[in-house]
Design a protein around this motif. Sequence first.
Motif, PDB file in Angstrom:
ATOM      1  N   GLN A 207      -3.193  -4.488  47.478  1.00 45.25           N
ATOM      2  CA  GLN A 207      -2.231  -5.482  47.003  1.00 45.25           C
ATOM      3  C   GLN A 207      -2.856  -6.871  46.991  1.00 45.25           C
ATOM      4  O   GLN A 207      -2.613  -7.664  46.088  1.00 45.25           O
ATOM      5  N   ARG A 210      -4.822  -7.083  43.928  1.00 44.31           N
ATOM      6  CA  ARG A 210      -3.967  -7.210  42.742  1.00 44.31           C
ATOM      7  C   ARG A 210      -3.408  -8.612  42.642  1.00 44.31           C
ATOM      8  O   ARG A 210      -3.234  -9.158  41.556  1.00 44.31           O
ATOM      9  N   LEU A 211      -3.149  -9.167  43.814  1.00 47.63           N
ATOM     10  CA  LEU A 211      -2.558 -10.505  43.900  1.00 47.63           C
ATOM     11  C   LEU A 211      -3.407 -11.550  43.182  1.00 47.63           C
ATOM     12  O   LEU A 211      -2.886 -12.450  42.530  1.00 47.63           O
ATOM     13  N   ILE A 212      -4.727 -11.440  43.323  1.00 49.12           N
ATOM     14  CA  ILE A 212      -5.571 -12.438  42.697  1.00 49.12           C
ATOM     15  C   ILE A 212      -5.915 -12.037  41.263  1.00 49.12           C
ATOM     16  O   ILE A 212      -6.769 -12.636  40.629  1.00 49.12           O
ATOM     17  N   LEU A 214      -7.170  -9.214  39.817  1.00 48.90           N
ATOM     18  CA  LEU A 214      -8.326  -8.412  39.415  1.00 48.90           C
ATOM     19  C   LEU A 214      -7.892  -7.311  38.454  1.00 48.90           C
ATOM     20  O   LEU A 214      -6.784  -6.801  38.533  1.00 48.90           O
ATOM     21  N   ARG A 218     -11.514  -2.711  38.011  1.00 48.33           N
ATOM     22  CA  ARG A 218     -12.365  -3.327  39.020  1.00 48.33           C
ATOM     23  C   ARG A 218     -11.846  -3.010  40.430  1.00 48.33           C
ATOM     24  O   ARG A 218     -12.630  -2.757  41.345  1.00 48.33           O
TER      25      ARG A 218
ATOM     26  N   LYS B  65       7.104  -9.750  47.382  1.00 47.64           N
ATOM     27  CA  LYS B  65       6.263  -9.129  46.359  1.00 47.64           C
ATOM     28  C   LYS B  65       6.644  -9.613  44.969  1.00 47.64           C
ATOM     29  O   LYS B  65       5.785  -9.731  44.087  1.00 47.64           O
ATOM     30  N   GLY B  69       4.188 -11.684  42.331  1.00 46.55           N
ATOM     31  CA  GLY B  69       3.908 -10.945  41.108  1.00 46.55           C
ATOM     32  C   GLY B  69       3.383  -9.546  41.322  1.00 46.55           C
ATOM     33  O   GLY B  69       2.844  -8.941  40.399  1.00 46.55           O
ATOM     34  N   LEU B  70       3.495  -9.007  42.534  1.00 47.29           N
ATOM     35  CA  LEU B  70       3.042  -7.630  42.752  1.00 47.29           C
ATOM     36  C   LEU B  70       4.006  -6.642  42.108  1.00 47.29           C
ATOM     37  O   LEU B  70       3.601  -5.560  41.703  1.00 47.29           O
ATOM     38  N   ARG B  97      -2.256 -17.986  39.486  1.00 47.00           N
ATOM     39  CA  ARG B  97      -2.485 -17.069  40.599  1.00 47.00           C
ATOM     40  C   ARG B  97      -3.322 -17.700  41.696  1.00 47.00           C
ATOM     41  O   ARG B  97      -3.193 -17.353  42.863  1.00 47.00           O
ATOM     42  N   PHE B 100      -1.213 -19.558  44.572  1.00 50.25           N
ATOM     43  CA  PHE B 100      -0.462 -18.950  45.664  1.00 50.25           C
ATOM     44  C   PHE B 100      -1.212 -17.756  46.254  1.00 50.25           C
ATOM     45  O   PHE B 100      -2.042 -17.143  45.602  1.00 50.25           O
ATOM     46  N   GLN B 101      -0.900 -17.458  47.495  1.00 51.31           N
ATOM     47  CA  GLN B 101      -1.566 -16.373  48.206  1.00 51.31           C
ATOM     48  C   GLN B 101      -0.575 -15.707  49.144  1.00 51.31           C
ATOM     49  O   GLN B 101       0.558 -16.178  49.288  1.00 51.31           O
ATOM     50  N   MET B 102      -1.007 -14.628  49.757  1.00 52.23           N
ATOM     51  CA  MET B 102      -0.092 -13.889  50.615  1.00 52.23           C
ATOM     52  C   MET B 102      -0.821 -13.447  51.878  1.00 52.23           C
ATOM     53  O   MET B 102      -1.998 -13.088  51.838  1.00 52.23           O
ATOM     54  N   PRO B 124     -11.400 -13.922  46.764  1.00 50.41           N
ATOM     55  CA  PRO B 124     -10.565 -14.822  45.946  1.00 50.41           C
ATOM     56  C   PRO B 124     -11.346 -16.014  45.408  1.00 50.41           C
ATOM     57  O   PRO B 124     -11.189 -16.389  44.244  1.00 50.41           O
ATOM     58  N   THR B 127     -13.501 -14.894  42.593  1.00 46.66           N
ATOM     59  CA  THR B 127     -12.701 -14.509  41.433  1.00 46.66           C
ATOM     60  C   THR B 127     -12.218 -15.733  40.666  1.00 46.66           C
ATOM     61  O   THR B 127     -12.213 -15.753  39.442  1.00 46.66           O
ATOM     62  N   PHE B 128     -11.815 -16.751  41.406  1.00 45.50           N
ATOM     63  CA  PHE B 128     -11.283 -17.941  40.748  1.00 45.50           C
ATOM     64  C   PHE B 128     -12.369 -18.974  40.485  1.00 45.50           C
ATOM     65  O   PHE B 128     -12.079 -20.072  40.012  1.00 45.50           O
TER      66      PHE B 128
END
Lengths: 313, 330
Positions: A207, A210-212, A214, A218, B65, B69-70, B97, B100-102, B124, B127-128
């Motif tokens: 999760q 998925r949150l970021i 991806l 991947r 969630k 956006g999960l 995205r 925000f974070q969790m 993260p 990725t960003f």
Amino acid sequence: MTMDSERLKPPGLWARFFDSDIWYSFTRSKVIMAAAIVTLLIFLGALFAPLIAPHDPFDMASLYLMDSLTPPMWEAGGNPVYPLGTDDQGRDILSAILYGSRISLAVGFASVAFAAILGISLGLLAGYMGGRVDSIIMRIADVQLTFPSILIALLIDGSVRSIFGGIDREQSAFYVLVFSIGLSFWVQYARTVRSSTLVEKDKEYVQAARLIGLHPLRIMASHVLPNVMGPVLVIATINLALAIITEATLSFLGVGIPSTQPSLGTLIRIGNDFLFSGEWWIAAFPGAALAILVLAVNLLGDWLRDALNPRLR
Amino acid sequence: MTDVLVGIENLSRDFDVSKPWLNRVLENEEKKYVTAVNDVSFEIRRGETFALVGESGSGKSTIAKLIVGLIRPTGGQILFDGTNVATRGSASMRQLRSRFQMIFQDPFASLNPRWRVKDIIAEPLRTFGVAEGRAAWEKRVDELLETVGLSAKDGAKYPHEFSGGQRQRVAIARALSAQPEFIVCDEPTSALDVSVQAQILNLMRDLQDEFGLTYLFISHDLSVVRHMASRIGVLYLGRLVEVAEGKTLFRDPKHPYTKMLLDAVPDLEMTGRKRQPVEGEIPNPIDPPSGCTYHPRCRLANDRCRSEVPVLKLHGDTKAACFALEEGRS
């Protein structure tokens, strides 16, 4: 305040390997060391067959029909030139085993790799995507599972031969075998990987990925895959042994590797014809080689499963 | 301080809990849905800690969630800094995205067991594209590890080499790594020992002050919420029943459900005041009670409560959804 100066230089790859838990657990078990040495010897023997084999069993010109059906060297009538005797065409059994295990191992590895890649990809996809993708893939797997793998291998083998009838059998036999054995084994990987994936995909680390944002592929490759590979490795090693046996069975049945380039199974088939007339060595030595190889590979697989799992350490 | 960072408007989420298609046809059953979140609206102001409390099954984690956006909402919308999160395009979504974070509940499941800690934290920010190049992100990871009270050397370890509290610190470092403004904390301490809980909570408060973070803090533990929250929303069966400032809620709870929850919190002072014992349990959300879903457990319920659904209304500084309160029956 930085920690850079305090950081130790990482030790070399080999130093780390000999310091690792895997090497430690390896040195603790004599059975595993024996299995590893046996496997290594057979692998090396197969790999360097042209260099160490006393004869070239594929070279028809070097065969002497006069020397056919010579018993092993310690039996009466044995010839030290042929340590394990010869078959009906005068081929040296020892050389034939070395060359034969080469073919058996090649078919085994290639078909396991084919089955694993196919099964892991489909299993990951089915487990992670769920829904219709999952249903379609797993129903195909279910249907295939209702047939014994030998039957599937025979079926694929037969249909490929009739579709590509014009192809030289000696050339195509290897690929047909890899394809048919691989295709009959992928279900096991797919099911195992799918069930592990179902567990892993609901875990919070997936999760978090998925949150970021991806891409699902991947996440499957870098997060889920490493966590579902444990059981796959065990299946792969056990399957390597199974694939070698399946290849031997198919060759024994006469649909595998042709007898001009015999694999272990082909040798056993040839020997089988002479078993009741007293020439036991033609079938016995390739059979023993096959059994030892399969046993050693299986032992190694079991040990690897325990040694590679970080959660068991 | 009325700068709204996250706005939740009429948010709803149903889950399909029907049997498989063939069973439904054979047994002649309808599709069944559970409404986990039902018409929830609230807003989270920049820099505050908004806490959601409620029993198990009240929809707390579903809201968390939905916000990150999960899962997708069935109805309503989520506005992040004025942008609707559901209709975002892929380019702006990526940008959104990163803001925000969790932090998850279970630190034993939220870190990939096959990855080194530094790779987990770096994911993260790589990725960003916050830190380009290996040297840059490794430096940033070292800083983050020290920020959350671990050593930079810990980056080379695997998660199983850490305790629960240390793992949660790693999870916090990962949440911080892409420099978000808003962090959803889904019961971040409920899997931890009591002695470690306080350390993690204090760390989170310090980080909030240092980086100006906004928290959505989800918990069932009222003493933890009291320590952390500036405002509190009380959830019951997927609906908000009360929203109030933290101090107000603990001093002067309005809704009968909130009162019952607070009476269930043990204290050391032995005030000797009469407590209302917890009665009944949360009903089955597949077949929720009519009207106000709390009426089967409520002492003040009357016929109106059994037929009509109350909405949040202002009572003093507190918003509460209760007819007894409106009619002065409490």
